[in-house]
Design a protein around this motif. Structure first.
Motif, PDB file in Angstrom:
ATOM      1  N   SER A   1      -7.281  -5.010   0.215  1.00  0.00           N
ATOM      2  CA  SER A   1      -6.046  -4.324   0.574  1.00  0.00           C
ATOM      3  C   SER A   1      -5.308  -3.850  -0.681  1.00  0.00           C
ATOM      4  O   SER A   1      -4.841  -2.711  -0.741  1.00  0.00           O
ATOM      5  CB  SER A   1      -5.162  -5.262   1.391  1.00  0.00           C
ATOM      6  N   ASN A   2      -5.214  -4.689  -1.704  1.00  0.00           N
ATOM      7  CA  ASN A   2      -4.561  -4.282  -2.951  1.00  0.00           C
ATOM      8  C   ASN A   2      -5.343  -3.191  -3.667  1.00  0.00           C
ATOM      9  O   ASN A   2      -4.753  -2.281  -4.245  1.00  0.00           O
ATOM     10  CB  ASN A   2      -4.371  -5.485  -3.873  1.00  0.00           C
ATOM     11  N   ASP A   3      -6.661  -3.271  -3.634  1.00  0.00           N
ATOM     12  CA  ASP A   3      -7.487  -2.225  -4.233  1.00  0.00           C
ATOM     13  C   ASP A   3      -7.270  -0.890  -3.531  1.00  0.00           C
ATOM     14  O   ASP A   3      -7.214   0.159  -4.168  1.00  0.00           O
ATOM     15  CB  ASP A   3      -8.966  -2.603  -4.178  1.00  0.00           C
ATOM     16  N   ALA A   4      -7.143  -0.920  -2.221  1.00  0.00           N
ATOM     17  CA  ALA A   4      -6.911   0.306  -1.459  1.00  0.00           C
ATOM     18  C   ALA A   4      -5.550   0.908  -1.799  1.00  0.00           C
ATOM     19  O   ALA A   4      -5.418   2.131  -1.941  1.00  0.00           O
ATOM     20  CB  ALA A   4      -7.011   0.026   0.035  1.00  0.00           C
ATOM     21  N   LYS A   5      -4.536   0.058  -1.945  1.00  0.00           N
ATOM     22  CA  LYS A   5      -3.207   0.558  -2.310  1.00  0.00           C
ATOM     23  C   LYS A   5      -3.215   1.164  -3.709  1.00  0.00           C
ATOM     24  O   LYS A   5      -2.600   2.206  -3.942  1.00  0.00           O
ATOM     25  CB  LYS A   5      -2.181  -0.569  -2.224  1.00  0.00           C
ATOM     26  N   ALA A   6      -3.917   0.536  -4.636  1.00  0.00           N
ATOM     27  CA  ALA A   6      -4.009   1.070  -5.996  1.00  0.00           C
ATOM     28  C   ALA A   6      -4.738   2.412  -5.994  1.00  0.00           C
ATOM     29  O   ALA A   6      -4.343   3.345  -6.695  1.00  0.00           O
ATOM     30  CB  ALA A   6      -4.711   0.078  -6.907  1.00  0.00           C
ATOM     31  N   ALA A   7      -5.787   2.519  -5.206  1.00  0.00           N
ATOM     32  CA  ALA A   7      -6.526   3.781  -5.119  1.00  0.00           C
ATOM     33  C   ALA A   7      -5.665   4.881  -4.496  1.00  0.00           C
ATOM     34  O   ALA A   7      -5.733   6.043  -4.908  1.00  0.00           O
ATOM     35  CB  ALA A   7      -7.804   3.585  -4.302  1.00  0.00           C
ATOM     36  N   ALA A   8      -4.847   4.520  -3.521  1.00  0.00           N
ATOM     37  CA  ALA A   8      -3.945   5.501  -2.905  1.00  0.00           C
ATOM     38  C   ALA A   8      -2.917   5.994  -3.925  1.00  0.00           C
ATOM     39  O   ALA A   8      -2.585   7.186  -3.953  1.00  0.00           O
ATOM     40  CB  ALA A   8      -3.252   4.892  -1.697  1.00  0.00           C
ATOM     41  N   LEU A   9      -2.415   5.087  -4.774  1.00  0.00           N
ATOM     42  CA  LEU A   9      -1.484   5.502  -5.831  1.00  0.00           C
ATOM     43  C   LEU A   9      -2.150   6.471  -6.801  1.00  0.00           C
ATOM     44  O   LEU A   9      -1.570   7.487  -7.178  1.00  0.00           O
ATOM     45  CB  LEU A   9      -0.975   4.285  -6.611  1.00  0.00           C
ATOM     46  N   LYS A  10      -3.373   6.150  -7.205  1.00  0.00           N
ATOM     47  CA  LYS A  10      -4.096   7.026  -8.136  1.00  0.00           C
ATOM     48  C   LYS A  10      -4.363   8.390  -7.509  1.00  0.00           C
ATOM     49  O   LYS A  10      -4.263   9.418  -8.176  1.00  0.00           O
ATOM     50  CB  LYS A  10      -5.403   6.371  -8.569  1.00  0.00           C
ATOM     51  N   GLY A  11      -4.705   8.403  -6.232  1.00  0.00           N
ATOM     52  CA  GLY A  11      -4.949   9.671  -5.545  1.00  0.00           C
ATOM     53  C   GLY A  11      -3.695  10.522  -5.454  1.00  0.00           C
ATOM     54  O   GLY A  11      -3.727  11.732  -5.695  1.00  0.00           O
TER      55      GLY A  11
ATOM     56  N   THR B   1       1.253  -3.026  -9.207  1.00  0.00           N
ATOM     57  CA  THR B   1       1.686  -2.432 -10.469  1.00  0.00           C
ATOM     58  C   THR B   1       1.728  -0.911 -10.356  1.00  0.00           C
ATOM     59  O   THR B   1       0.841  -0.290  -9.773  1.00  0.00           O
ATOM     60  CB  THR B   1       0.717  -2.841 -11.590  1.00  0.00           C
ATOM     61  N   ALA B   2       2.759  -0.314 -10.916  1.00  0.00           N
ATOM     62  CA  ALA B   2       2.912   1.142 -10.898  1.00  0.00           C
ATOM     63  C   ALA B   2       1.771   1.814 -11.668  1.00  0.00           C
ATOM     64  O   ALA B   2       1.236   1.255 -12.615  1.00  0.00           O
ATOM     65  CB  ALA B   2       4.257   1.534 -11.495  1.00  0.00           C
ATOM     66  N   TYR B   3       1.439   3.022 -11.264  1.00  0.00           N
ATOM     67  CA  TYR B   3       0.411   3.822 -11.929  1.00  0.00           C
ATOM     68  C   TYR B   3       1.113   4.940 -12.690  1.00  0.00           C
ATOM     69  O   TYR B   3       1.995   5.611 -12.163  1.00  0.00           O
ATOM     70  CB  TYR B   3      -0.564   4.381 -10.890  1.00  0.00           C
ATOM     71  N   THR B   4       0.750   5.144 -13.952  1.00  0.00           N
ATOM     72  CA  THR B   4       1.384   6.155 -14.799  1.00  0.00           C
ATOM     73  C   THR B   4       0.463   7.364 -14.943  1.00  0.00           C
ATOM     74  O   THR B   4      -0.747   7.207 -15.088  1.00  0.00           O
ATOM     75  CB  THR B   4       1.692   5.557 -16.191  1.00  0.00           C
ATOM     76  N   PHE B   5       1.058   8.558 -14.914  1.00  0.00           N
ATOM     77  CA  PHE B   5       0.284   9.799 -15.025  1.00  0.00           C
ATOM     78  C   PHE B   5       1.127  10.857 -15.730  1.00  0.00           C
ATOM     79  O   PHE B   5       2.320  10.665 -15.964  1.00  0.00           O
ATOM     80  CB  PHE B   5      -0.171  10.282 -13.641  1.00  0.00           C
ATOM     81  N   SER B   6       0.506  11.992 -16.069  1.00  0.00           N
ATOM     82  CA  SER B   6       1.186  13.071 -16.795  1.00  0.00           C
ATOM     83  C   SER B   6       1.445  14.260 -15.899  1.00  0.00           C
ATOM     84  O   SER B   6       0.676  14.551 -14.988  1.00  0.00           O
ATOM     85  CB  SER B   6       0.332  13.548 -17.968  1.00  0.00           C
TER      86      SER B   6
END
Length: 131
Positions: A42-52, A120-125
């Motif tokens: 579940s946490n991996d899926a949430k992290a992947a959704a953030l990255k997407g 954890t928040a995901y950082t991007f440009s």
């Protein structure tokens, strides 16, 4: 008569208490192993959704920047990460914030996370455009 009593006794047999306890223990062990694995997925899926979502925002901002080149009025003015988030479809439970605000032609750093702060928040440009 004796024949009918022995048939009746054979039909009433069931599980012993030991057998039931063993089955309950096995189910408990399986649950103890499966629940942590489910939470991990579940946490991996949430992290992947953030990255997407971050990739969608970054790509939309880059496309917008290309449209705004040369003084064009196409696209939108992007001077913050939240303005860039409006260019893409972001789920309502995700929040985009500025780490370093983008400026015209310069990349800014943005962070995306769930409003509940579950992981954890995901950082991007993002490339800014205010022509």
């Amino acid at each position: 008569m004796r024949i009918s009593r022995s048939i009746a006794k054979a039909a009433q047999q069931g599980f012993t208490l030991i057998e039931l306890i063993i089955v309950i223990v096995i189910i408990g062990i399986l649950a103890a192993v499966a629940i942590p694995k489910y939470l991990d997925v579940s946490n991996d899926a949430k992290a992947a959704a953030l990255k997407g979502a971050a990739g969608a925002i970054s790509s939309a901002a880059a496309t917008n920047y290309a449209l705004r080149q040369g003084g064009s009025t196409l696209g939108s003015v992007v001077t913050s990460c939240t303005a860039a988030a409006l260019l893409a479809t972001v789920p309502t439970e995700m929040v985009v914030t500025d780490v370093t605000a983008p400026t015209a032609g310069q990349a800014g750093s943005c962070a995306i996370n769930y409003s509940t702060g579950a992981i954890t928040a995901y950082t991007f440009s993002v490339i800014g455009s205010n022509y």
